[in-house]
Write an enzyme that holds these catalytic residues in place. Sequence first.
Site, short mmCIF file in Angstrom:
data_model
loop_
_atom_site.label_atom_id
_atom_site.label_comp_id
_atom_site.label_asym_id
_atom_site.label_seq_id
_atom_site.Cartn_x
_atom_site.Cartn_y
_atom_site.Cartn_z
N SER A 110 0.80 -1.22 0.00
CA SER A 110 0.00 0.00 0.00
C SER A 110 0.84 1.27 0.00
CB SER A 110 -0.96 0.02 1.19
OG SER A 110 -0.29 0.34 2.38
N LYS B 28 1.29 4.25 7.07
CA LYS B 28 0.52 5.07 6.13
C LYS B 28 0.97 6.53 6.26
CE LYS B 28 -2.50 1.90 4.75
NZ LYS B 28 -1.67 0.76 5.02
#
Length: 153
Positions: free
Chosen positions: A74, A111
Amino acid sequence: MSNILNLNQTSRDRVEILGRAVSESEGATPLYLERISAGFPSPADDYIETALDLNTYLVRNPAATFMVRVSGDSMSGAGIHDGDILVVDRSEEPVPGKIVVAVLDGELTVKRLVRKDGQIFLAPENPRYRPIAVAAEQNLHVWGVVSGVVRRL
């Protein structure tokens, strides 16, 4: 920050805690004065600028730094790939725009921290994944800010 993950916006990325960033070796790798060309090759100079200790190069605050291994894709758009080792600094402030290692409702993830219109998001750097909106009832704890990436070729 105390917030929660939308269940329909999950990511399979995980991080594995490797431990604190400490230097246990006496020797350091040589650092050559000249930069290496990524294009047409040029003759290398035969002298060394200094020795390079990767801990000194990558770790700003050893007492507050640890390393984790990434699993998942991701964050590939930020140059963080499956199997990479992240250098994480707990002393750096986790401000919006920084890449962080965070625990959201018990799940450890890496993230980009984003604030938009007063809302906190944990944003991936891969268009295949959607940002995770952190709701007020969720429990978000930022462990630290990613300050470096180590990768074997």
